[in-house]
Design a protein around this motif. Structure first.
Motif, short mmCIF file in Angstrom:
data_model
loop_
_atom_site.label_atom_id
_atom_site.label_comp_id
_atom_site.label_asym_id
_atom_site.label_seq_id
_atom_site.Cartn_x
_atom_site.Cartn_y
_atom_site.Cartn_z
N LEU A 124 -10.84 -2.38 -2.71
CA LEU A 124 -11.99 -1.98 -3.52
C LEU A 124 -12.03 -0.49 -3.80
O LEU A 124 -12.97 0.00 -4.41
CB LEU A 124 -13.28 -2.41 -2.81
N THR A 125 -11.00 0.26 -3.39
CA THR A 125 -10.99 1.70 -3.62
C THR A 125 -10.57 2.01 -5.05
O THR A 125 -9.91 1.21 -5.71
CB THR A 125 -10.03 2.39 -2.63
N PRO A 126 -10.96 3.19 -5.58
CA PRO A 126 -10.60 3.56 -6.96
C PRO A 126 -9.09 3.52 -7.18
O PRO A 126 -8.31 3.89 -6.31
CB PRO A 126 -11.15 4.98 -7.09
N HIS A 127 -8.69 3.08 -8.36
CA HIS A 127 -7.26 2.93 -8.65
C HIS A 127 -6.76 3.90 -9.72
O HIS A 127 -5.57 4.17 -9.81
CB HIS A 127 -6.95 1.50 -9.09
N GLY A 128 -7.65 4.40 -10.57
CA GLY A 128 -7.27 5.40 -11.56
C GLY A 128 -6.40 4.90 -12.70
O GLY A 128 -5.87 5.69 -13.48
N ARG A 129 -6.26 3.60 -12.85
CA ARG A 129 -5.36 3.07 -13.88
C ARG A 129 -5.94 3.18 -15.29
O ARG A 129 -5.20 3.06 -16.27
CB ARG A 129 -5.04 1.60 -13.58
N GLU A 130 -7.23 3.43 -15.39
CA GLU A 130 -7.84 3.54 -16.72
C GLU A 130 -7.19 4.65 -17.54
O GLU A 130 -7.15 4.56 -18.78
CB GLU A 130 -9.34 3.82 -16.60
N GLN A 131 -6.66 5.67 -16.88
CA GLN A 131 -6.07 6.79 -17.59
C GLN A 131 -4.81 6.39 -18.37
O GLN A 131 -4.37 7.12 -19.26
CB GLN A 131 -5.74 7.92 -16.62
N THR A 179 0.81 -1.22 0.00
CA THR A 179 0.00 0.00 0.00
C THR A 179 0.84 1.27 0.00
O THR A 179 0.31 2.36 -0.19
CB THR A 179 -0.94 0.02 1.21
N GLU A 180 2.15 1.13 0.20
CA GLU A 180 3.06 2.28 0.19
C GLU A 180 3.81 2.43 -1.13
O GLU A 180 4.66 3.31 -1.25
CB GLU A 180 4.05 2.15 1.36
N LEU A 181 3.48 1.58 -2.09
CA LEU A 181 4.11 1.62 -3.42
C LEU A 181 3.04 2.06 -4.42
O LEU A 181 2.23 1.25 -4.86
CB LEU A 181 4.66 0.25 -3.78
N LEU A 199 2.45 0.03 -7.93
CA LEU A 199 2.14 -1.38 -7.71
C LEU A 199 0.82 -1.56 -6.96
O LEU A 199 0.05 -2.48 -7.26
CB LEU A 199 3.28 -2.05 -6.93
N TRP A 200 0.54 -0.70 -6.02
CA TRP A 200 -0.70 -0.80 -5.27
C TRP A 200 -1.90 -0.49 -6.17
O TRP A 200 -2.92 -1.20 -6.15
CB TRP A 200 -0.66 0.12 -4.06
N ALA A 201 -1.78 0.52 -7.01
CA ALA A 201 -2.87 0.84 -7.94
C ALA A 201 -3.03 -0.30 -8.96
O ALA A 201 -4.17 -0.69 -9.30
CB ALA A 201 -2.59 2.16 -8.65
N TYR A 202 -1.93 -0.82 -9.47
CA TYR A 202 -1.96 -1.94 -10.42
C TYR A 202 -2.63 -3.16 -9.78
O TYR A 202 -3.48 -3.82 -10.41
CB TYR A 202 -0.53 -2.26 -10.83
N ALA A 203 -2.26 -3.48 -8.56
CA ALA A 203 -2.84 -4.64 -7.87
C ALA A 203 -4.34 -4.46 -7.66
O ALA A 203 -5.12 -5.40 -7.83
CB ALA A 203 -2.13 -4.87 -6.54
#
Length: 328
Positions: free
Chosen positions: A296-303, A242-244, A247-251
């Protein structure tokens, strides 16, 4: 275990393959085989993910060993009567012994068992997911993705090998090291590779190309277990996942993709590692945390673009008997 205290994984598996042409004596045949996994195991997690993505649930049934086992192997202690309802066995060991009496190596998941004979066909987890994606093509669902596109195979293989050596197996090299030197070496290799992945994923949604591939399937199970198990239990504690940021958003992106997060059971994962590994955790106490709701929180990777399934479509919901506890 090597003489210098380094953990060495035994990778001598039963390499028989189930193929479309049946060249190893086991042809692709709907209903004939049963995939055995454990929700706790990251290697088995890969097979469960690919089976879901390919839509093979009605073609190859799945048995789920419980999170606890002893020196005799994984057992079906979560099933009624303590035995697999299809194979009628209490321990996976029975299927290995049916194939080779006194089988001397590790009784591992994932394993595919030939239902008519009760014999294990293979426990080669690397080849298994490739074959589920390629050899079973005639029985896959409409819209099944190509996880191993030919134009990307060299890069997928290269990335997946780096991930295996330093991350998938790297966390075990840290956790089971029996000397300070071996631990320090594994720890350095792990974090150098995680830093490499953090940089790589900072500008691209997936590891190779612009769709989910085998490389992502192989990394995800380790990331899913990182904060719950590897950070503390295996002493991989420079930072939490969760501090990376990348990688955290990707996961989270993968976790929220059908076929990935719906194969994860955090309670079974923790029960296995903290209860079974008594040399590392002698008390067998299972931690309450960490809080898993962040997955389950938003990750924003779609951008970053990319299409998870390429020209394919997401799989439908899991079968009722295969659902895992919801985080909501």
């Amino acid at each position: 275990m090597a003489g210098d205290g380094e953990f060495k994984r035994d990778r001598n598996y039963i390499t028989t393959r189930i193929t479309a042409d049946g060249r190893d004596g086991y042809p692709v045949e709907p209903g004939r085989y049963r995939l055995i996994i454990a929700r706790a195991c990251p290697w088995a997690n890969r097979a469960a993910i690919v089976r879901r993505l390919m839509g093979l649930e009605d073609v190859m049934s799945m048995g789920i060993a419980g999170p606890l086992h002893d020196e005799r192997s994984w057992s079906f202690h979560l099933d009624a009567g303590g035995e697999d309802p299809v194979l009628g066995i209490e321990r996976l060991q029975e299927a290995f012994f049916a194939r080779q009496p006194g089988y001397p190596r590790g009784i591992t998941v994932p394993a595919i068992v030939d239902i008519p004979t009760g014999q294990v066909v293979t426990n080669d987890f690397v080849q298994m997911t490739l074959d589920l994606g390629q050899e079973w093509a005639a029985h896959q669902r409409d819209g099944a993705p190509d996880l191993y596109p030919e134009k990307w195979r060299d890069e997928i293989d290269d990335v997946a090998d780096k991930v295996f050596q330093d991350v998938n197996d790297g966390v075990y090299k840290c956790g089971f090291a029996s000397s300070q030197e071996a631990y320090d070496r594994a720890y350095q290799q792990l974090w150098e590779r995680l830093d490499w992945l953090e940089q790589r994923l900072g500008s691209r949604r997936y590891l190779v190309g612009d769709t989910i591939t085998e490389a992502d399937v192989r990394l995800f199970p380790t990331l899913a277990r990182f904060d719950a198990v590897y950070h503390g239990h295996f002493k991989c504690n420079r930072q939490k996942l969760t501090e990376l940021p990348a990688l955290w958003a990707y996961a989270r992106d993968l976790f929220q993709t059908p076929g990935f997060g719906d194969t994860i059971d955090f309670e079974q994962i923790k029960a296995h590692y903290y209860v079974v590994h008594r040399t590392i955790n002698p008390t067998g106490i299972v931690p309450q945390g960490p809080d898993a709701s962040g997955w389950l929180t938003p990750h924003g990777r779609e951008q970053l673009g990319g299409r998870p399934f390429g020209d394919g479509t997401p799989p439908g919901p899991p079968q009722r008997s295969e659902r895992v506890p919801s985080l909501i």
